[in-house]
Scaffold this motif. Structure first.
Motif, PDB file in Angstrom:
ATOM      1  N   ARG A  42       0.860  -1.000   0.118  1.00 42.65           N
ATOM      2  CA  ARG A  42       0.063  -0.097   0.145  1.00 42.65           C
ATOM      3  C   ARG A  42       0.850   1.324  -0.152  1.00 42.65           C
ATOM      4  NH1 ARG A  42      -5.420  -1.223   1.601  1.00 42.65           N
ATOM      5  NH2 ARG A  42      -5.636  -3.512   1.793  1.00 42.65           N
ATOM      6  N   PHE A  43       0.267   2.418  -0.256  1.00 39.52           N
ATOM      7  CA  PHE A  43       1.090   3.680  -0.207  1.00 39.52           C
ATOM      8  C   PHE A  43       1.919   3.850   0.790  1.00 39.52           C
ATOM      9  CE2 PHE A  43      -2.062   4.684  -3.856  1.00 39.52           C
ATOM     10  CZ  PHE A  43      -1.540   5.312  -4.489  1.00 39.52           C
ATOM     11  N   ASP A  44       1.583   3.638   2.241  1.00 37.75           N
ATOM     12  CA  ASP A  44       2.580   3.796   2.966  1.00 37.75           C
ATOM     13  C   ASP A  44       3.553   3.000   3.511  1.00 37.75           C
ATOM     14  OD1 ASP A  44       0.811   1.821   3.740  1.00 37.75           O
ATOM     15  OD2 ASP A  44       0.431   2.589   5.933  1.00 37.75           O
ATOM     16  N   ILE A  72       5.291   1.643   0.365  1.00 38.84           N
ATOM     17  CA  ILE A  72       6.320   1.813  -0.721  1.00 38.84           C
ATOM     18  C   ILE A  72       7.350   2.634  -0.667  1.00 38.84           C
ATOM     19  CG2 ILE A  72       4.453   1.714  -2.541  1.00 38.84           C
ATOM     20  CD1 ILE A  72       4.835   4.884  -2.879  1.00 38.84           C
ATOM     21  N   PRO A  73       8.561   2.075  -1.297  1.00 46.44           N
ATOM     22  CA  PRO A  73       9.846   2.906  -1.200  1.00 46.44           C
ATOM     23  C   PRO A  73       9.839   4.676  -1.256  1.00 46.44           C
ATOM     24  CG  PRO A  73       9.919   1.238  -2.696  1.00 46.44           C
ATOM     25  CD  PRO A  73       8.648   1.408  -2.510  1.00 46.44           C
ATOM     26  N   ASP A  74      10.601   5.190  -0.501  1.00 44.54           N
ATOM     27  CA  ASP A  74      10.568   6.631  -0.812  1.00 44.54           C
ATOM     28  C   ASP A  74      10.870   7.279  -2.225  1.00 44.54           C
ATOM     29  OD1 ASP A  74       9.888   6.809   2.270  1.00 44.54           O
ATOM     30  OD2 ASP A  74      11.732   6.865   2.633  1.00 44.54           O
ATOM     31  N   LYS A  94      -0.974   9.801   1.321  1.00 51.66           N
ATOM     32  CA  LYS A  94      -0.801   8.409   1.581  1.00 51.66           C
ATOM     33  C   LYS A  94      -1.696   7.737   2.454  1.00 51.66           C
ATOM     34  CE  LYS A  94       4.303   8.048   0.300  1.00 51.66           C
ATOM     35  NZ  LYS A  94       5.695   7.638   0.863  1.00 51.66           N
ATOM     36  N   ALA A  95      -2.019   8.363   3.355  1.00 48.13           N
ATOM     37  CA  ALA A  95      -3.048   8.049   4.435  1.00 48.13           C
ATOM     38  C   ALA A  95      -4.407   7.813   3.729  1.00 48.13           C
ATOM     39  CB  ALA A  95      -2.981   8.690   5.802  1.00 48.13           C
ATOM     40  N   LEU A 123      -4.842   7.573   0.994  1.00 46.01           N
ATOM     41  CA  LEU A 123      -5.393   6.491  -0.407  1.00 46.01           C
ATOM     42  C   LEU A 123      -4.966   5.175   0.267  1.00 46.01           C
ATOM     43  CD1 LEU A 123      -3.541   8.391  -3.284  1.00 46.01           C
ATOM     44  CD2 LEU A 123      -5.934   8.070  -3.166  1.00 46.01           C
ATOM     45  N   HIS A 124      -4.878   4.833   1.464  1.00 46.55           N
ATOM     46  CA  HIS A 124      -4.407   3.763   2.235  1.00 46.55           C
ATOM     47  C   HIS A 124      -5.133   2.447   1.827  1.00 46.55           C
ATOM     48  CE1 HIS A 124      -4.183   0.453   5.268  1.00 46.55           C
ATOM     49  NE2 HIS A 124      -2.828   0.590   5.113  1.00 46.55           N
ATOM     50  N   ASN A 146      -6.948   2.111  -1.242  1.00 49.77           N
ATOM     51  CA  ASN A 146      -6.828   2.107  -2.840  1.00 49.77           C
ATOM     52  C   ASN A 146      -5.555   1.413  -3.185  1.00 49.77           C
ATOM     53  OD1 ASN A 146      -8.412   4.622  -2.085  1.00 49.77           O
ATOM     54  ND2 ASN A 146      -8.881   4.580  -4.268  1.00 49.77           N
ATOM     55  N   LEU A 147      -6.069   0.239  -3.927  1.00 47.40           N
ATOM     56  CA  LEU A 147      -4.691  -0.616  -4.332  1.00 47.40           C
ATOM     57  C   LEU A 147      -4.609  -0.215  -5.889  1.00 47.40           C
ATOM     58  CD1 LEU A 147      -6.061  -3.769  -2.883  1.00 47.40           C
ATOM     59  CD2 LEU A 147      -4.312  -2.357  -1.792  1.00 47.40           C
ATOM     60  N   HIS A 168       2.412   4.060  -7.530  1.00 44.40           N
ATOM     61  CA  HIS A 168       2.053   4.901  -6.505  1.00 44.40           C
ATOM     62  C   HIS A 168       3.083   6.331  -6.481  1.00 44.40           C
ATOM     63  CE1 HIS A 168       1.346   0.580  -5.635  1.00 44.40           C
ATOM     64  NE2 HIS A 168       0.628   0.981  -4.480  1.00 44.40           N
ATOM     65  N   LEU A 169       4.388   6.392  -6.790  1.00 48.92           N
ATOM     66  CA  LEU A 169       4.922   7.402  -6.542  1.00 48.92           C
ATOM     67  C   LEU A 169       4.488   8.221  -7.492  1.00 48.92           C
ATOM     68  CD1 LEU A 169       8.446   5.636  -6.782  1.00 48.92           C
ATOM     69  CD2 LEU A 169       7.533   7.002  -4.841  1.00 48.92           C
ATOM     70  N   VAL A 174       1.284  10.169  -5.951  1.00 48.76           N
ATOM     71  CA  VAL A 174       1.342  11.022  -5.101  1.00 48.76           C
ATOM     72  C   VAL A 174       1.918  12.017  -5.594  1.00 48.76           C
ATOM     73  CG1 VAL A 174       2.858  11.499  -2.987  1.00 48.76           C
ATOM     74  CG2 VAL A 174       1.987   9.055  -3.198  1.00 48.76           C
TER      75      VAL A 174
END
Lengths: 771, 152
Positions: A702-704, A706-708, B126-127, B129-130, B132-133, B139-140, B143
């Motif tokens: 999930r988003f939290d 993933i790599p920075d 990020k919180a 969208l927690h 949402n897969l 993801h990057l 964001v």
């Protein structure tokens, strides 16, 4: 709209105009609408007109045999065609595969759309431009070599006022020319479109929801179908209690074909309700091993008695020198066993197809990766000839390999045949996870020796695996396909064998990337093809992002790291010492520089505290393929066992870069997906069936989590042809992360996924502590 | 049982049964492509729409819980090529997708976030969208696109 899908209009109408179709105009030259022009595998691939058309409005359409899996490859193909034709990107469109219109380009897989399948498209466009120059020369009354072309205009060199547009030369007409192979594609230094970060044509349609995915396809009179699968992989149908769904409004029919059970209803939610309510009695079956025993079961399966598939190399894949002597002469000998699990593809949208089976022919709308192979498989399944089946491809949810996209087609055919109307079948999440082909679980045993100077003098890897390939299409260059590889065809009673070409896929990238490995032996023991309903293990495996290659890289690059530590050497220096090929050296150095690689023996920094940080490296590639070096920086919590990948640096040489932003997007995505697979993904099963049937039982990153950052160095090599992009970078993740965990906490993670429980177990293992 | 829903500002009549998930009315009665079927379990977020400004998993929301007074907005209603929502522009600018199947949910979830918190931090994004897969691993970029939209 930059993509065109099957409209039911014959091919000649596409030549007239891109968007507006005018039926019934007269046309000179070749008319592809004539059925005789379409062989069992579509239009002839030696004709310019099979590949592209220039319309009256000056736009051009590419008739692509390649499927778009969400990677942006169709934009890359358009860049290549536009470059060669001399048209701007605003005036090119792509027609997705359609067996009435597009040539057979086999299977769109293995990251080969740009690296392989773009070649005939580039040549056809080069031939078209040469033909346009000839036509312009005649029109302008000059020699052909005085014609220059750009932006859809042919003009006389040095006299730009003397010009004629492509539209005026050939718009709406066919070239009627064979591809000679004589036209020379543009020299790379003249490229203006290829190599640019052109924005993808499909993204605006997707953000404004005007895009039509396979899951959005609707056809007139369409009914909705759902399937009811057995609760155990090889359970047989005993009876169906039709009264159990008598209360469901809109129910049209309960369909049975052997053990394939489905329902058809007027509305989608009615079909879902009926599938959920339908009482079906199945026989008991508990033929799967205990999950904890999986790898020992695989290890002890007999070698496939029928031998290796014809086009694949036999069990010994690489051999040099004298392994036994090398081991005997080693100062240190290491042994290690690596285990990898089954993975789900995890497509966000489960598979979907629409079929319309009528007495006079069949139309199929689907998200296959192999249009002509699937068309033939469908035709055979129905007992028809290829020309009776019209297959129209639509882009579906990203698949990353063989998900259920082909299997659901058989479901749709069976349900439509039963009701005589078009039926849409949408798989549920549980249908997808429970019945798709999985990434194969594998076990590899390694033995290696180093001499007193830290040089590898013996290398032995022995891998055991089942077929990683169960698609319905023949291996290129043989056209066509067989339904027997599809588990839905097996459920429906199809008893002829499928294709069995798995070994080649299972063994990709098996050869170590280092040239200086004397006394080497690499063996893959093939245990045969398998599916939920057939074969030795009854868990269906198929291709997923790299097929066996990520496993092979995991084994080779983890073991390389173990040998480096045993030699007391820095992991990067140890790799360089063993002579990677020149492009491998270049990416290693580029990644190390970007990551500011800390040169030391891994774990020598002995980090203290609850959270330990470490870095790991992995290399892959060959002379003729993409080369990747990946550096992974992790933080490991010793108390919880949790691993977080904080930063990833990738250096990639994939030859000529067609679209740098699309390449970066693929690398970023591949790294995140593979990191998820390394850290948390494992298909679960009981004695009867797969049990990881939703996103709670099969979590992905999930988003939290993933790599920075994923930092990318593209080593552009315009002197080389474009090479594969989607798979290679992602394959560095498993060993890169495992090696980084070792650097952080001093334990080797040899079984994926590297879950907190496994990390804690490894930390507490006395054998690990002794390493 | 006939029911009328307000979807993207327009009334849409449906005779779907009361327990029908909103998703199927949006896709099959209203003919919309934005909300997507992903899991039918409220786990992935690809079916997300707004109901009275709140992000809702339409695969789990029965139509019987909605009346004509509830404002349902889908990706189609968020913006158009002529009048794009700033998130739609930002996702194009950042090329923030691969297959794009999850992107409906990403944009709808992020739009609800920005409506309440116009300048979210990266951890806040990020919180939000927690649940949402994305399987392509975009993801990057997602964001970055939301950050870009928040600065627009």
């Amino acid at each position: 709209m930059n993509a065109i899908h099957g409209s039911g209009f014959p091919r000649r109408d596409f030549l007239k105009g891109a968007g507006t179709l005018v039926v019934g105009f007269a046309l000179g030259g070749r008319d592809f609408a004539a059925a005789a022009e379409l062989g069992p595998y579509g239009p002839p691939d030696d004709q310019i007109d099979s590949w592209l058309a220039i319309h009256e409005d000056g736009t051009a359409t590419l008739f692509s045999g390649c499927c778009e899996l969400g990677t942006g490859s169709s934009t890359g193909l358009l860049q290549i065609m536009a470059e060669e034709l001399g048209l701007p990107m605003t005036r090119v469109k792509i027609h997705f595969p359609d067996t009435d219109l597009t040539p057979d380009q086999f299977v769109s897989s293995g990251s080969r759309t740009i690296s392989l399948h773009a070649r005939p498209i580039r040549q056809a466009a080069a031939e078209a431009r040469a033909a346009l120059a000839e036509l312009a020369a005649k029109r302008l009354n000059v020699a052909p070599d005085r014609i220059v072309t750009a932006d859809g205009v042919a003009s006389v060199r040095g006299a730009p006022g003397r010009s004629v547009t492509y539209a005026a030369l050939i718009g709406g007409k066919t070239f009627d020319l064979k591809i000679t192979g004589k036209a020379k594609p543009k020299p790379v230094p003249e490229y203006k479109i290829v190599g640019q970060p052109v924005k993808r044509w499909d993204i605006p349609e997707k953000v404004f929801a005007s895009f039509t995915y396979m899951q959005d396809v609707k056809v007139p009179g369409m009914l909705h179908g759902r399937v009811v699968r057995p609760p155990a992989h090889d359970a047989k149908l005993i009876s169906i209690d039709e009264s159990s769904v008598a209360h469901i409004p809109g129910l049209v029919k309960i369909v049975r074909a052997a053990d394939l059970v489905g329902v058809v209803a007027m509305r989608e939610e009615q079909a879902i309700a009926a599938a959920q309510a339908l009482k079906v009695t199945w026989s008991d079956w508990t033929g799967l091993p205990e999950m904890k025993d999986l790898h020992s079961v695989i290890r002890n399966l007999p070698e496939f008695a029928e031998g290796y598939p014809a086009e694949s190399p036999g069990g010994v894949l690489a051999k040099s020198g004298d392994l036994d002597a090398g081991l005997k002469n080693s100062a240190k000998v290491l042994k290690a066993t690596y285990l990898s699990p089954y993975h789900h593809h995890g497509s966000i949208g489960p598979s979907c197809a629409v079929a319309d089976v009528r007495a006079d022919g069949v139309t199929l709308w689907c998200g296959t990766q192999t249009p002509y192979g699937m068309r033939e498989a469908a035709a055979k399944f129905l007992g028809l000839t290829n020309d009776k089946v019209h297959l129209i491809y639509y882009e579906a949810s990203g698949c990353y390999g063989q998900n259920g996209a082909d299997d659901v087609i058989i479901d749709a055919l069976v349900l439509s045949r039963a009701v005589g109307k078009p039926v849409r079948v949408q798989w549920s999440r549980a249908d997808e996870n429970g019945w798709e082909a999985l990434k194969a679980a594998r076990i590899s045993e390694c033995e290696g020796g180093i001499d007193a100077s830290g040089k590898i003098v013996a290398w032995n890897t022995q891998t055991y695996g089942l077929s990683g390939y169960s698609r319905p299409e023949y291996h290129e260059p043989k056209h066509g396909g067989e339904p027997g590889s599809l588990v839905t065809a097996q459920l429906a009673g199809w008893d002829k064998p499928g294709l069995e070409e798995g070994f080649s896929g299972a063994a990709g990238n098996f050869e170590p990337v280092y040239e200086d490995l004397p006394n080497k032996r690499v063996v893959f023991t093939y245990l045969g093809p398998t599916s939920h309903r057939q074969g030795p293990l009854r868990i269906r495996v198929g291709s997923m992002r790299g097929v066996g290659s990520p496993d092979n890289i995991f084994v080779a690059e983890c073991f390389m790291d173990e040998l480096a530590a045993a030699a007391g050497m820095d992991a990067l220096a140890f790799r360089l010492k063993h002579s990677p090929r020149a492009r491998g050296v270049a990416v290693l150095k580029a990644a190390a520089e970007k990551a500011n690689w800390q040169t030391r023996v891994s774990h020598a920094h002995n980090p203290q505290g609850d959270v330990a940080r470490g870095r790991g490296i992995a290399l892959l590639g060959s002379n003729t393929d993409t080369n990747v070096a990946g550096i992974y920086e992790v933080a490991v919590n010793r108390k919880t066992g949790a691993v977080r990948v904080e930063r990833v640096v990738i250096a990639q040489d994939c030859g000529l870069v067609v679209n740098p932003d699309a390449v970066r997007n693929q690398i970023e995505g591949g790294i995140i997906q593979s990191t998820s697979r390394a850290l948390m993904e494992e298909v679960t099963f009981d004695r009867a069936r797969i049990t990881s049937l939703d996103w709670l039982s099969y979590p992905i990153m999930r988003f939290d989590e993933i790599p920075d950052a994923v930092e990318i160095v593209l080593v552009d090599r315009p002197d080389l042809p474009p090479m594969r992009v989607g798979e290679p970078a992602s394959e560095s993740a498993w060993p890169g992360i495992a090696n980084a965990i070792y650097d952080a906490i001093g334990v080797r993670m040899r079984q994926m996924p590297f879950t907190p429980a496994r990390v804690l177990q490894a930390l507490n293992s006395p054998r690990q502590a002794a390493l | 049982m006939a029911n009328t829903l307000t979807i993207n500002g327009k009334p849409v009549a449906t005779d779907a049964a009361p327990d029908t998930p909103l998703l199927y009315v949006l896709r099959n009665d209203a003919g919309l492509h934005g909300p997507r079927f992903g899991c039918g379990l409220g786990q992935c977020g690809s079916c997300t729409v707004h109901v009275n400004g709140e992000p809702v998993r339409s695969c789990m929301r029965p139509v019987s819980s909605l009346t004509v007074r509830d404002e349902i907005v889908t990706l189609e209603g968020l913006g158009t090529p002529e009048k794009p929502h700033k998130l739609q522009s930002a996702f194009i600018e950042e090329q923030a997708m691969q297959c794009g199947y999850c992107i409906n949910g990403m944009i709808m979830q992020a739009a609800a976030l920005l409506a309440k918190n116009p300048k979210p931090s990266v951890p806040e994004i990020k919180a939000a969208l927690h649940d949402n897969l994305c399987r392509c691993g975009t993801h990057l970029r997602i964001v970055r696109a939301i950050q870009r939209a928040s600065q627009a």
